[in-house]
Motif scaffolding. Structure first.
Motif, PDB file in Angstrom:
ATOM      1  N   VAL A 137      18.467   3.479  39.248  1.00  0.00           N
ATOM      2  CA  VAL A 137      18.168   4.384  38.130  1.00  0.00           C
ATOM      3  C   VAL A 137      18.815   3.884  36.848  1.00  0.00           C
ATOM      4  CG1 VAL A 137      20.119   5.882  38.765  1.00  0.00           C
ATOM      5  CG2 VAL A 137      18.281   6.796  37.333  1.00  0.00           C
ATOM      6  N   GLU A 138      18.090   4.028  35.773  1.00  0.00           N
ATOM      7  CA  GLU A 138      18.577   3.653  34.446  1.00  0.00           C
ATOM      8  C   GLU A 138      18.454   4.853  33.513  1.00  0.00           C
ATOM      9  OE1 GLU A 138      17.459   0.573  30.762  1.00  0.00           O
ATOM     10  OE2 GLU A 138      16.393   0.472  32.671  1.00  0.00           O
ATOM     11  N   GLY A 139      19.517   5.119  32.756  1.00  0.00           N
ATOM     12  CA  GLY A 139      19.472   6.183  31.758  1.00  0.00           C
ATOM     13  C   GLY A 139      19.913   7.543  32.241  1.00  0.00           C
ATOM     14  N   LEU A 140      20.520   7.622  33.434  1.00  0.00           N
ATOM     15  CA  LEU A 140      20.955   8.905  33.969  1.00  0.00           C
ATOM     16  C   LEU A 140      22.073   9.491  33.109  1.00  0.00           C
ATOM     17  CD1 LEU A 140      20.197  10.569  36.515  1.00  0.00           C
ATOM     18  CD2 LEU A 140      22.211   9.582  37.617  1.00  0.00           C
ATOM     19  N   PRO A 141      22.018  10.788  32.769  1.00  0.00           N
ATOM     20  CA  PRO A 141      23.105  11.383  31.980  1.00  0.00           C
ATOM     21  C   PRO A 141      24.449  11.222  32.673  1.00  0.00           C
ATOM     22  CG  PRO A 141      21.231  12.885  32.121  1.00  0.00           C
ATOM     23  CD  PRO A 141      20.944  11.752  33.063  1.00  0.00           C
ATOM     24  N   ASP A 142      25.493  10.912  31.898  1.00  0.00           N
ATOM     25  CA  ASP A 142      26.826  10.688  32.462  1.00  0.00           C
ATOM     26  C   ASP A 142      27.490  11.975  32.912  1.00  0.00           C
ATOM     27  OD1 ASP A 142      26.680   7.951  32.041  1.00  0.00           O
ATOM     28  OD2 ASP A 142      27.457   8.118  30.003  1.00  0.00           O
ATOM     29  N   LYS A 143      27.144  13.083  32.287  1.00  0.00           N
ATOM     30  CA  LYS A 143      27.775  14.356  32.618  1.00  0.00           C
ATOM     31  C   LYS A 143      26.735  15.459  32.518  1.00  0.00           C
ATOM     32  CE  LYS A 143      29.409  14.987  27.855  1.00  0.00           C
ATOM     33  NZ  LYS A 143      30.577  15.221  27.001  1.00  0.00           N
ATOM     34  N   GLU A 144      27.132  16.637  32.969  1.00  0.00           N
ATOM     35  CA  GLU A 144      26.192  17.755  33.022  1.00  0.00           C
ATOM     36  C   GLU A 144      25.721  18.138  31.635  1.00  0.00           C
ATOM     37  OE1 GLU A 144      25.824  22.279  34.849  1.00  0.00           O
ATOM     38  OE2 GLU A 144      27.636  21.091  35.158  1.00  0.00           O
ATOM     39  N   MET A 145      24.413  18.288  31.487  1.00  0.00           N
ATOM     40  CA  MET A 145      23.814  18.736  30.239  1.00  0.00           C
ATOM     41  C   MET A 145      23.578  20.241  30.319  1.00  0.00           C
ATOM     42  SD  MET A 145      21.013  15.682  29.688  1.00  0.00           S
ATOM     43  CE  MET A 145      20.210  16.561  28.327  1.00  0.00           C
ATOM     44  N   ALA A 146      23.916  20.933  29.257  1.00  0.00           N
ATOM     45  CA  ALA A 146      23.726  22.380  29.218  1.00  0.00           C
ATOM     46  C   ALA A 146      22.531  22.723  28.341  1.00  0.00           C
ATOM     47  CB  ALA A 146      24.993  23.057  28.686  1.00  0.00           C
ATOM     48  N   GLY A 147      22.106  23.972  28.430  1.00  0.00           N
ATOM     49  CA  GLY A 147      21.032  24.443  27.567  1.00  0.00           C
ATOM     50  C   GLY A 147      19.696  24.506  28.276  1.00  0.00           C
ATOM     51  N   GLN A 148      18.639  24.578  27.476  1.00  0.00           N
ATOM     52  CA  GLN A 148      17.283  24.639  27.997  1.00  0.00           C
ATOM     53  C   GLN A 148      16.581  23.322  27.661  1.00  0.00           C
ATOM     54  OE1 GLN A 148      18.331  27.172  25.833  1.00  0.00           O
ATOM     55  NE2 GLN A 148      18.672  28.820  27.286  1.00  0.00           N
ATOM     56  N   MET A 149      15.907  22.759  28.637  1.00  0.00           N
ATOM     57  CA  MET A 149      15.238  21.481  28.409  1.00  0.00           C
ATOM     58  C   MET A 149      13.964  21.400  29.235  1.00  0.00           C
ATOM     59  SD  MET A 149      18.249  19.445  30.323  1.00  0.00           S
ATOM     60  CE  MET A 149      19.352  20.580  29.451  1.00  0.00           C
ATOM     61  N   LEU A 150      13.102  20.506  28.804  1.00  0.00           N
ATOM     62  CA  LEU A 150      11.834  20.264  29.476  1.00  0.00           C
ATOM     63  C   LEU A 150      11.901  18.890  30.135  1.00  0.00           C
ATOM     64  CD1 LEU A 150       8.892  21.311  29.891  1.00  0.00           C
ATOM     65  CD2 LEU A 150       8.289  20.121  27.781  1.00  0.00           C
ATOM     66  N   VAL A 151      11.559  18.829  31.418  1.00  0.00           N
ATOM     67  CA  VAL A 151      11.561  17.572  32.159  1.00  0.00           C
ATOM     68  C   VAL A 151      10.108  17.210  32.471  1.00  0.00           C
ATOM     69  CG1 VAL A 151      12.342  16.364  34.237  1.00  0.00           C
ATOM     70  CG2 VAL A 151      13.799  18.126  33.188  1.00  0.00           C
ATOM     71  N   VAL A 152       9.673  16.033  32.022  1.00  0.00           N
ATOM     72  CA  VAL A 152       8.327  15.568  32.364  1.00  0.00           C
ATOM     73  C   VAL A 152       8.450  14.325  33.232  1.00  0.00           C
ATOM     74  CG1 VAL A 152       7.252  16.525  30.292  1.00  0.00           C
ATOM     75  CG2 VAL A 152       8.073  14.173  30.268  1.00  0.00           C
ATOM     76  N   CYS A 153       7.547  14.208  34.195  1.00  0.00           N
ATOM     77  CA  CYS A 153       7.625  13.109  35.161  1.00  0.00           C
ATOM     78  C   CYS A 153       6.227  12.773  35.653  1.00  0.00           C
ATOM     79  CB  CYS A 153       8.524  13.514  36.333  1.00  0.00           C
ATOM     80  SG  CYS A 153       8.802  12.210  37.558  1.00  0.00           S
ATOM     81  N   ASN A 154       5.984  11.492  35.914  1.00  0.00           N
ATOM     82  CA  ASN A 154       4.749  11.125  36.610  1.00  0.00           C
ATOM     83  C   ASN A 154       4.845  11.596  38.055  1.00  0.00           C
ATOM     84  OD1 ASN A 154       6.826   9.017  36.825  1.00  0.00           O
ATOM     85  ND2 ASN A 154       5.322   7.876  38.028  1.00  0.00           N
ATOM     86  N   HIS A 155       3.692  11.807  38.669  1.00  0.00           N
ATOM     87  CA  HIS A 155       3.682  12.444  40.001  1.00  0.00           C
ATOM     88  C   HIS A 155       2.840  11.601  40.951  1.00  0.00           C
ATOM     89  CE1 HIS A 155       4.263  15.395  42.957  1.00  0.00           C
ATOM     90  NE2 HIS A 155       3.334  16.266  42.636  1.00  0.00           N
ATOM     91  N   GLN A 156       3.515  10.966  41.929  1.00  0.00           N
ATOM     92  CA  GLN A 156       2.814  10.113  42.885  1.00  0.00           C
ATOM     93  C   GLN A 156       2.922  10.609  44.319  1.00  0.00           C
ATOM     94  OE1 GLN A 156       3.367   5.729  42.045  1.00  0.00           O
ATOM     95  NE2 GLN A 156       5.091   6.530  40.893  1.00  0.00           N
ATOM     96  N   SER A 157       3.982  11.361  44.620  1.00  0.00           N
ATOM     97  CA  SER A 157       4.269  11.704  46.014  1.00  0.00           C
ATOM     98  C   SER A 157       5.153  12.934  46.048  1.00  0.00           C
ATOM     99  CB  SER A 157       4.981  10.517  46.681  1.00  0.00           C
ATOM    100  OG  SER A 157       5.628  10.904  47.873  1.00  0.00           O
ATOM    101  N   TRP A 158       5.159  13.632  47.205  1.00  0.00           N
ATOM    102  CA  TRP A 158       6.112  14.723  47.390  1.00  0.00           C
ATOM    103  C   TRP A 158       7.544  14.202  47.401  1.00  0.00           C
ATOM    104  CZ3 TRP A 158       4.612  19.171  46.082  1.00  0.00           C
ATOM    105  CH2 TRP A 158       3.314  19.621  46.340  1.00  0.00           C
TER     106      TRP A 158
END
Length: 301
Positions: free
Chosen positions: A77-98
């Motif tokens: 993995v590249e770009g993973l946050p170093d520490k917990e992020m707070a607040g409200q956010m939107l996560v978008v991801c490509n979808h290939q498999s369960w």
């Protein structure tokens, strides 16, 4: 034949371990949810929410630990946050498999607020899990086909209203709302049927994401853009449990959500609809290029 029997034994045993972990966590989770429903006072609800989040994080942690020790799958993995992020956010991801879902949960558990997915309304009937998702405020959506909406146009408005109701409760809570913008899992047949302009992706559907931005308004500021690649081919959950997934590559980046896109009328405003479609299409072109790199570059140990 022996290999197939070995794989089957791993799938059964691994599935049993995951099921046992689910039962251990879901039963107290349902008890806390019942207390929250029966005693709807703000201090009680806040305390129950904290306990529910802790139980969910523990549930995911144990699942991740089991996968780490039950399989030899490597996640690069590249770009993973170093520490917990707070607040409200939107996560978008490509979808290939369960497999996408346990990967996202493993990577972001205790780094982002609890990931919440929009679920089909029928999933509420999944034994135990449906109740757990309800207790954790996962939004359940009634999906309508294009043909149903053409026959009864008012059904399109129900989708929008349901999205707004689901998101309204998140405005004052730390939350990471996951949106699989393609709307379904990638397959070559779907890709060909769509005549998708992307090499590794289906066409993005901007409507669901736009409704989320509309419902959350100015509460959402951050986009967490996740790209998942499976260099060995798209796996199933059975492949994961059978230890047939050698490597998974993930790229993560954080982007601001443009202010003019945070709240708008996607259904009735053509200019807003065009702006958000242009934004998503640009993200998807970048994601397709990233997938090309993730698939092509060999891992270094």
């Amino acid at each position: 034949m022996m290999v197939k029997l070995s794989d089957l034994a791993r799938i059964i045993f691994g599935g049993a371990l995951l099921a046992a972990n689910s039962v251990v966590h879901i039963l107290p989770l349902l008890l806390v949810a019942l207390i929250k429903a029966v005693l709807p006072f703000t201090p009680v609800r806040q305390a129950c929410n904290r306990v529910l989040m802790a139980l969910a994080a523990s549930w995911i942690s144990v699942n991740s630990w089991l996968l780490d020790h039950f399989t030899a799958t490597r996640i690069e993995v590249e770009g993973l946050p170093d520490k917990e992020m707070a607040g409200q956010m939107l996560v978008v991801c490509n979808h290939q498999s369960w497999v996408d879902i346990p990967v996202l949960q493993k990577l972001f558990n205790r780094r982002l607020p609890l990931l919440r997915f929009f679920l089909k309304s029928q999933l509420i009937w999944v034994p135990l899990l449906g109740l757990a998702w309800w207790a954790l405020d996962f939004p359940f959506m009634k999906r309508y086909t294009r043909e149903q909406i053409e026959r009864r146009p008012e059904l399109a408005g129900r989708d929008i209203a349901a999205t707004r109701r689901a998101c309204r409760k998140f405005r004052d809570l730390p939350v990471a709302i996951v949106n699989f913008v393609e709307g379904t899992r990638f397959t070559p047949d779907k890709h060909d049927t769509q005549n998708s302009p992307y090499r590794y992706l289906l066409k993005p559907r901007a409507g669901g994401l736009a409704f989320t931005l509309d419902a959350m308004g100015d509460a959402l500021h951050t986009l967490v853009d996740v790209t998942i690649a499976y260099p060995d081919g798209r796996p199933s959950l059975a492949d994961l449990l059978a230890n047939r997934v050698g490597e998974i590559k993930v790229h993560v980046r954080q982007l601001p959500i443009p202010e003019h896109l945070r709240g708008g009328d996607y259904h009735n405003d053509p200019e807003y609809r065009r702006d958000i479609q242009d934004w998503i299409n640009q993200l998807w072109r970048q994601k397709d290029s990233m997938l090309d790199k993730l698939q092509a570059v060999p891992s270094t140990d």
